[in-house]
Design an enzyme around this catalytic site. Structure first.
Site, PDB file in Angstrom:
ATOM      1  N   GLU A 250      -9.095  -0.018 -18.765  1.00 30.04           N
ATOM      2  CA  GLU A 250      -8.977  -1.382 -18.270  1.00 30.04           C
ATOM      3  C   GLU A 250     -10.180  -2.192 -18.737  1.00 30.04           C
ATOM      4  OE1 GLU A 250      -8.584  -1.203 -14.033  1.00 30.04           O
ATOM      5  OE2 GLU A 250      -6.510  -0.522 -14.124  1.00 30.04           O
TER       6      GLU A 250
ATOM      7  N   CYS B  87      -9.137  -1.669  -2.881  1.00 33.49           N
ATOM      8  CA  CYS B  87      -9.450  -3.076  -3.162  1.00 33.49           C
ATOM      9  C   CYS B  87      -8.421  -4.006  -2.520  1.00 33.49           C
ATOM     10  CB  CYS B  87      -9.501  -3.312  -4.666  1.00 33.49           C
ATOM     11  SG  CYS B  87     -10.788  -2.359  -5.488  1.00 33.49           S
TER      12      CYS B  87
ATOM     13  N   SER C 157      -7.246  -4.600 -15.391  1.00 25.91           N
ATOM     14  CA  SER C 157      -7.267  -4.362 -13.958  1.00 25.91           C
ATOM     15  C   SER C 157      -6.324  -5.341 -13.283  1.00 25.91           C
ATOM     16  CB  SER C 157      -8.687  -4.573 -13.433  1.00 25.91           C
ATOM     17  OG  SER C 157      -8.675  -4.727 -12.037  1.00 25.91           O
TER      18      SER C 157
ATOM     19  N   CYS D 275      -6.277   5.090  -4.208  1.00 21.26           N
ATOM     20  CA  CYS D 275      -6.724   4.282  -5.342  1.00 21.26           C
ATOM     21  C   CYS D 275      -5.666   4.227  -6.439  1.00 21.26           C
ATOM     22  CB  CYS D 275      -8.043   4.822  -5.896  1.00 21.26           C
ATOM     23  SG  CYS D 275      -8.806   3.676  -7.064  1.00 21.26           S
ATOM     24  N   ASP D 276      -5.858   3.276  -7.344  1.00 22.00           N
ATOM     25  CA  ASP D 276      -4.853   2.840  -8.315  1.00 22.00           C
ATOM     26  C   ASP D 276      -3.910   3.911  -8.851  1.00 22.00           C
ATOM     27  OD1 ASP D 276      -6.384   0.646  -7.909  1.00 22.00           O
ATOM     28  OD2 ASP D 276      -6.905   0.281  -9.980  1.00 22.00           O
ATOM     29  N   LYS D 277      -4.420   4.870  -9.606  1.00 18.80           N
ATOM     30  CA  LYS D 277      -3.538   5.828 -10.292  1.00 18.80           C
ATOM     31  C   LYS D 277      -3.008   6.907  -9.362  1.00 18.80           C
ATOM     32  CE  LYS D 277      -4.624   3.366 -13.651  1.00 18.80           C
ATOM     33  NZ  LYS D 277      -5.503   2.550 -12.813  1.00 18.80           N
TER      34      LYS D 277
ATOM     35  N   ASP E 295     -10.951   3.518 -10.104  1.00 20.82           N
ATOM     36  CA  ASP E 295     -11.180   2.586 -11.202  1.00 20.82           C
ATOM     37  C   ASP E 295     -12.402   1.710 -10.997  1.00 20.82           C
ATOM     38  OD1 ASP E 295      -8.897   3.707 -12.110  1.00 20.82           O
ATOM     39  OD2 ASP E 295      -7.813   1.847 -12.454  1.00 20.82           O
TER      40      ASP E 295
END
Length: 577
Positions: free
Chosen positions: A453, A201, A479, A129-131, A88
């Site tokens: 996002e 992150c 986000s 990472c996020d997803k 992202d």
């Protein structure tokens, strides 16, 4: 030599390893240096989202080697494979963000297809990472194999002028630069030091939120999500995860034995008390869907509403994932929740022990700095809350961590934009007024397509010093790094004819995170008249390819933006084939 711990006759891998008819298959295995003993052991897929796109994923391939060592130690045969990731932070602020949420489904689908095609008996999934985190967990629950999840770890914070900095600071610095409050040279220095290592992150953004979920839901070993990615001490968690999955095979403990309504509620508690990402309101229902459990956005928000917020993490607070790890991590957080009677202790976990048994082993206590005692929380309600009203009949979600009660109520006229780019350009040009509610529509799962996002826009507002002076609502997402009164997941989305599609400039909108209201000062009759005159969804440019396919299949945000009927409709369970 046969391993007597495991009954191969009941495992999927028997279809490719056992009997005379599988001699051709075994010849392939011998060609890769697999021994006869290894062929007849249980086979474990070691799935990673490794790629060179971003720091979140770059360490996963190395970490997978320790997992494979653990599988071998436990008497199994590991087979490593990879799937995609869309990161992202790289996809943010442009058309690439349309690929982000769709990648969650692609990850789940490709892991499922790989597992099915090669008849692996269990899975250890590594994601960064996020997803990729929910995507990997969705695949585990969909397949219902013995499963262990392991997070790749967070990035270390950067340091500038004696303070920790993260990528959130860089996004917000863009707004400060646009406002003339930061020079080119200052921005260049910040961008060079903000992200000093491998890892996802560092704040309580979506990756770390879902990493916390993996422990709370029971799919990950306790504290495995805490250590930053560069720490080679993470290898001990990798090896332990490989050993653990072999124990789950032996005991026939499967993903849906672990992911239950109670464990989903535990996970939602942890999101709330840590001020986690609003995206958890999308991913928890999607994981539940794979198990055939009814657990939608409103159920998530009910838990958010009565859970105290007591872990002081960015973006609403001060600390990052490394600090949480040093304070004892998610096990200490869950121990605090247990003191308030907010944890289901009878849920089974990836270790084979119950959540209560795991928490009994935790000796550390809240440090009062990163993790406050649950009896004296930062705020009495969760860091994320749900909203509903005539503007969002299917609900919406907002992160309030770090906001005072006064800041959680906002009323103002709508300033309507048809897409994120339009809004971002207006924000850059200061084409809005203090006190307005910025509306960004046509960014939902189907209408975007891809439910982007809005971090570039919200970060620019914060950088201009306007984060508390305007509110923002969208049928898209935010986000985990977003702060301010920013409401996402407004449903139904504009493409499905939801009320957000009918708003006009100047309509008075009320947002109240304390009472849970999101409404517009219009009568039912006026909304019905506007709906009758509505010209239908905005035409997108995506008439072919993956995003077109996604837009045709995807459902609403309330149910997790899923693309298939889920376990309630299944007649075939992979593990029982």
């Amino acid at each position: 030599m046969k391993n007597s711990r495991f009954d191969k006759s009941k495992l999927p891998s028997r279809h490719v390893t056992e009997g005379p008819s599988r001699a051709p298959h075994r010849s392939y295995f011998y060609s890769m240096g697999i021994t006869e003993e290894e062929i007849h052991q249980p086979w474990v897929g070691v799935a990673t989202c490794w790629n060179e796109a971003a720091p979140c994923n770059i360490a996963l391939s190395r970490q997978a080697q320790s997992v494979k060592g653990g599988v071998k130690k436990g008497g199994g045969t590991p087979r490593e494979f990879t799937t995609i990731t869309v990161t992202d932070g790289i996809a943010m602020g442009h058309e690439g963000m349309r690929s982000s949420l769709a990648s969650r489904e692609a990850i789940a689908d490709t892991v499922e297809l790989t597992m099915r095609g090669h008849c692996y008996d269990a899975i250890v999934g590594l994601a960064g990472c996020d997803k990729s985190l929910p995507g990997m967990m969705m695949a585990m629950v969909r397949l219902n194999t013995p499963s262990v999840f392991i997070y790749g770890g967070s990035i270390l914070p950067g340091r500038l002028n004696g303070k920790d900095v993260t990528v959130q600071d860089v996004f917000e610095a863009v707004g400060q630069h646009q406002a003339g409050n930061m020079s080119d040279a200052e921005l260049e220095i910040l961008e060079r030091v903000a992200c000093p290592s491998a890892g996802a992150c560092g704040g309580q953004f979506t990756a770390n939120t879902m990493a916390c979920v993996s422990e709370a839901i029971g799919l990950a070993l306790m504290n495995s999500s805490g250590a930053p990615a560069p720490y080679e001490s993470r290898d001990q968690y990798g090896e332990a995860s490989g050993v653990a999955v072999m124990n789950l095979i032996e005991k026939n403990i499967r993903a849906r034995d672990i992911v239950t309504l109670k464990s989903l509620e535990n996970a939602a508690r942890v999101v709330a008390c840590t001020g986690g990402s609003t995206n958890a309101g999308l991913h928890l229902p999607a994981i539940a869907h794979e198990a055939g459990i009814d657990f939608d956005l409103s159920d998530v928000c009910e838990i958010f509403r009565d859970t105290p917020y007591f872990v002081d993490l960015k973006p609403g607070g001060q600390y990052v994932a490394k600090d949480l790890y040093e304070a004892g991590g998610i096990p200490v957080v869950m121990k605090e929740l247990r003191k308030a009677g907010l944890m289901h202790e009878d849920c089974i976990t990836a270790s084979g022990r119950s959540m209560g048994e795991e928490l009994d082993l935790i000796q550390r206590e809240a440090d009062g700095r990163v993790i406050h005692p649950v009896a004296s929380p930062i705020t009495k309600t969760g860091g994320v809350v749900g909203l509903k009203g005539n503007l969002a009949p299917e609900g919406a979600i907002v992160k309030v961590a770090g906001m005072s009660e006064e800041q959680q109520v906002f009323k103002g006229p709508a300033r309507v934009f048809e897409c994120e780019e339009e809004a971002f350009e207006a924000v850059k040009a200061r084409g809005y007024e203090e006190g307005e509610v910025i509306v960004i529509r046509n960014e939902g799962p189907a209408g975007g397509p891809g439910m982007r996002e809005m971090l570039s826009t919200t970060a620019a507002l914060s950088g201009q010093g306007m984060g508390k002076k305007v509110a923002l609502i969208t049928d898209g997402r935010f986000s985990g790094a977003t702060r301010g009164f920013c409401v996402g997941h407004v449903g139904p989305e504009a493409a499905h004819g939801g009320p957000i599609a009918l708003l006009q400039n100047g309509d008075m909108i009320t947002l109240n995170a304390i009472t849970g209201e999101l409404s517009v000062d219009l009568t039912d009759e006026e909304l019905a008249t506007r709906k009758a005159n509505w010209k239908g969804p905005r035409q997108t440019e995506y008439d072919s390819g993956a995003l077109w396919k996604y837009a045709q299949l995807v459902g609403g945000a309330r149910l997790g933006a899923v693309t298939h009927p889920g376990a309630q409709k299944e007649r075939h369970v992979y593990m029982d084939q």
